[in-house]
Motif scaffolding. Structure first.
Motif, PDB file in Angstrom:
ATOM      1  N   ARG A  47      32.991  29.147  36.264  1.00 50.23           N
ATOM      2  CA  ARG A  47      34.073  30.076  36.620  1.00 50.23           C
ATOM      3  C   ARG A  47      33.885  31.422  35.954  1.00 50.23           C
ATOM      4  NH1 ARG A  47      37.850  25.984  35.819  1.00 50.23           N
ATOM      5  NH2 ARG A  47      38.427  25.062  37.788  1.00 50.23           N
ATOM      6  N   ILE A  48      33.494  31.379  34.689  1.00 47.19           N
ATOM      7  CA  ILE A  48      33.299  32.647  33.980  1.00 47.19           C
ATOM      8  C   ILE A  48      32.214  33.472  34.657  1.00 47.19           C
ATOM      9  CG2 ILE A  48      32.433  33.642  31.824  1.00 47.19           C
ATOM     10  CD1 ILE A  48      33.915  31.481  30.315  1.00 47.19           C
ATOM     11  N   HIS A  51      33.535  34.990  37.941  1.00 45.47           N
ATOM     12  CA  HIS A  51      34.398  36.159  37.725  1.00 45.47           C
ATOM     13  C   HIS A  51      33.568  37.351  37.256  1.00 45.47           C
ATOM     14  CE1 HIS A  51      38.664  34.261  37.608  1.00 45.47           C
ATOM     15  NE2 HIS A  51      37.860  33.522  38.337  1.00 45.47           N
ATOM     16  N   GLN A  52      32.568  37.087  36.417  1.00 46.33           N
ATOM     17  CA  GLN A  52      31.725  38.186  35.948  1.00 46.33           C
ATOM     18  C   GLN A  52      30.977  38.834  37.109  1.00 46.33           C
ATOM     19  OE1 GLN A  52      29.692  36.060  32.850  1.00 46.33           O
ATOM     20  NE2 GLN A  52      30.745  37.164  31.207  1.00 46.33           N
ATOM     21  N   TYR A  55      33.455  41.092  38.735  1.00 44.65           N
ATOM     22  CA  TYR A  55      33.681  42.265  37.882  1.00 44.65           C
ATOM     23  C   TYR A  55      32.515  43.228  37.992  1.00 44.65           C
ATOM     24  CZ  TYR A  55      37.539  39.741  35.660  1.00 44.65           C
ATOM     25  OH  TYR A  55      38.703  39.081  35.411  1.00 44.65           O
ATOM     26  N   MET A  62      37.003  47.471  36.538  1.00 46.22           N
ATOM     27  CA  MET A  62      37.863  46.428  35.989  1.00 46.22           C
ATOM     28  C   MET A  62      38.133  46.714  34.519  1.00 46.22           C
ATOM     29  SD  MET A  62      39.405  43.791  37.085  1.00 46.22           S
ATOM     30  CE  MET A  62      40.638  42.931  36.120  1.00 46.22           C
ATOM     31  N   GLY A  63      39.386  46.649  34.153  1.00 48.38           N
ATOM     32  CA  GLY A  63      39.744  46.940  32.772  1.00 48.38           C
ATOM     33  C   GLY A  63      39.899  48.434  32.523  1.00 48.38           C
ATOM     34  N   GLU A  64      39.545  49.242  33.533  1.00 44.33           N
ATOM     35  CA  GLU A  64      39.710  50.699  33.397  1.00 44.33           C
ATOM     36  C   GLU A  64      40.739  51.153  34.427  1.00 44.33           C
ATOM     37  OE1 GLU A  64      38.360  52.325  30.943  1.00 44.33           O
ATOM     38  OE2 GLU A  64      37.220  50.598  30.231  1.00 44.33           O
ATOM     39  N   HIS A  67      43.628  47.807  36.192  1.00 44.25           N
ATOM     40  CA  HIS A  67      44.152  47.071  35.035  1.00 44.25           C
ATOM     41  C   HIS A  67      44.459  45.639  35.413  1.00 44.25           C
ATOM     42  CE1 HIS A  67      46.891  45.636  31.989  1.00 44.25           C
ATOM     43  NE2 HIS A  67      47.863  45.588  32.876  1.00 44.25           N
ATOM     44  N   ALA A  68      45.065  45.466  36.569  1.00 47.10           N
ATOM     45  CA  ALA A  68      45.637  44.162  36.874  1.00 47.10           C
ATOM     46  C   ALA A  68      45.089  43.601  38.170  1.00 47.10           C
ATOM     47  CB  ALA A  68      47.163  44.278  36.958  1.00 47.10           C
ATOM     48  N   LEU A  69      44.121  42.726  38.053  1.00 46.35           N
ATOM     49  CA  LEU A  69      43.582  42.035  39.205  1.00 46.35           C
ATOM     50  C   LEU A  69      43.555  40.541  38.903  1.00 46.35           C
ATOM     51  CD1 LEU A  69      42.066  42.251  42.015  1.00 46.35           C
ATOM     52  CD2 LEU A  69      39.969  42.117  40.678  1.00 46.35           C
ATOM     53  N   ALA A  70      44.434  39.813  39.564  1.00 40.50           N
ATOM     54  CA  ALA A  70      44.431  38.358  39.405  1.00 40.50           C
ATOM     55  C   ALA A  70      43.340  37.813  40.311  1.00 40.50           C
ATOM     56  CB  ALA A  70      45.788  37.774  39.768  1.00 40.50           C
ATOM     57  N   LEU A  71      42.304  37.273  39.715  1.00 41.34           N
ATOM     58  CA  LEU A  71      41.112  36.916  40.462  1.00 41.34           C
ATOM     59  C   LEU A  71      41.006  35.413  40.664  1.00 41.34           C
ATOM     60  CD1 LEU A  71      38.497  38.012  41.687  1.00 41.34           C
ATOM     61  CD2 LEU A  71      37.460  37.852  39.406  1.00 41.34           C
ATOM     62  N   THR A  73      38.213  32.732  42.480  1.00 41.15           N
ATOM     63  CA  THR A  73      36.928  32.616  43.161  1.00 41.15           C
ATOM     64  C   THR A  73      36.702  31.164  43.575  1.00 41.15           C
ATOM     65  OG1 THR A  73      35.812  32.281  41.031  1.00 41.15           O
ATOM     66  CG2 THR A  73      35.841  34.516  41.900  1.00 41.15           C
TER      67      THR A  73
ATOM     68  N   PHE B  33      49.795  39.411  31.439  1.00 41.28           N
ATOM     69  CA  PHE B  33      48.666  38.476  31.432  1.00 41.28           C
ATOM     70  C   PHE B  33      48.558  37.788  30.072  1.00 41.28           C
ATOM     71  CE2 PHE B  33      47.654  41.603  34.671  1.00 41.28           C
ATOM     72  CZ  PHE B  33      47.309  40.794  35.742  1.00 41.28           C
ATOM     73  N   PRO B  70      35.653  42.292  30.875  1.00 40.11           N
ATOM     74  CA  PRO B  70      36.256  43.632  30.814  1.00 40.11           C
ATOM     75  C   PRO B  70      37.741  43.672  30.462  1.00 40.11           C
ATOM     76  CG  PRO B  70      36.033  42.927  33.086  1.00 40.11           C
ATOM     77  CD  PRO B  70      35.453  41.819  32.244  1.00 40.11           C
ATOM     78  N   ASP B  86      43.239  34.487  34.372  1.00 40.65           N
ATOM     79  CA  ASP B  86      43.128  33.771  35.655  1.00 40.65           C
ATOM     80  C   ASP B  86      42.461  32.417  35.475  1.00 40.65           C
ATOM     81  OD1 ASP B  86      44.206  36.010  36.933  1.00 40.65           O
ATOM     82  OD2 ASP B  86      42.227  36.923  37.110  1.00 40.65           O
ATOM     83  N   ILE B  87      41.397  32.404  34.673  1.00 43.31           N
ATOM     84  CA  ILE B  87      40.660  31.147  34.468  1.00 43.31           C
ATOM     85  C   ILE B  87      41.507  30.161  33.669  1.00 43.31           C
ATOM     86  CG2 ILE B  87      38.707  30.162  33.192  1.00 43.31           C
ATOM     87  CD1 ILE B  87      37.018  32.490  34.197  1.00 43.31           C
TER      88      ILE B  87
END
Lengths: 77, 111
Positions: A47-48, A51-52, A55, A62-64, A67-71, A73, B33, B70, B86-87
């Motif tokens: 999963r990590i 998501h990476q 990203y 992302m993170g800039e 800010h808020a993305l509920a992901l 996959t 979050f 990030p 999320d994870i």
């Protein structure tokens, strides 16, 4: 600063051309999004790692700006 | 990232079983979050240490490169990066989070 939903979707689609991509504006404020990406490219990845990969597709946003993305996959079933 | 910051992060995640890098403190999260992960950990009855990245810009930037991730929050269990909100949320929903914590020898007092 925020990103528009269609821009998010386009970046993800460029990186995962065969994927199912659904981007939703969670709060209706143009700043809180949810994205569901279903792609064969995720097969065998943790999963990590999945998501990476998303990203990475978002090219540092992302993170800039984003800010808020509920992901979420998944691999197609 | 400077080496001192990297070493500090290693010390933090090495000295406590469950560490949550978050915005705000567990009693008063300053981001939805971070708050969601705090709720999940509290719900499972897992003792954890919260590190407020808002109070420490070095850690705030450092943890992102350290984990190659990030965003904040970031959950570490026994020195291993478990994921972001999320994870953690998905693992909790599927019952995997308690299982992973148990596997790693972290006491889970509720389910």
């Amino acid at each position: 600063m925020a990103m528009a939903g269609p821009d998010i979707e386009q970046l993800i689609r460029e990186a995962f051309p065969e994927a199912q991509v659904v981007v939703t504006d969670l709060a209706g404020d143009g700043d809180h999004y949810g994205a569901r990406v279903v792609s064969q490219a995720f097969a065998g990845k943790s999963r990590i790692q999945q998501h990476q990969m998303v990203y990475a597709a978002l090219k540092g946003q992302m993170g800039e700006a984003l800010h808020a993305l509920a992901l979420e996959t998944a691999v197609p079933t | 990232m400077g080496d001192p910051t990297e070493q500090r992060i290693k010390d933090i995640i090495g000295s406590t079983d469950v560490v949550l890098f978050m915005k705000g403190v567990p009693a008063a999260p300053q981001c939805g979050f971070s708050g969601a992960v705090v709720q999940i950990l509290n719900g499972l009855g897992v003792p954890f240490t919260g590190v407020n990245v808002l109070a420490d810009p070095d850690i705030r930037d450092g943890i992102k490169s350290f984990s190659n991730w990030p965003t904040i929050p970031q959950l570490y269990v026994k020195g291993e990066f478990l994921g972001g909100c999320d994870i953690v949320r998905e693992m909790f929903k599927l019952g995997e989070l308690a299982a992973v914590l148990n596997d790693k020898g972290v006491a889970v007092t509720a389910s």
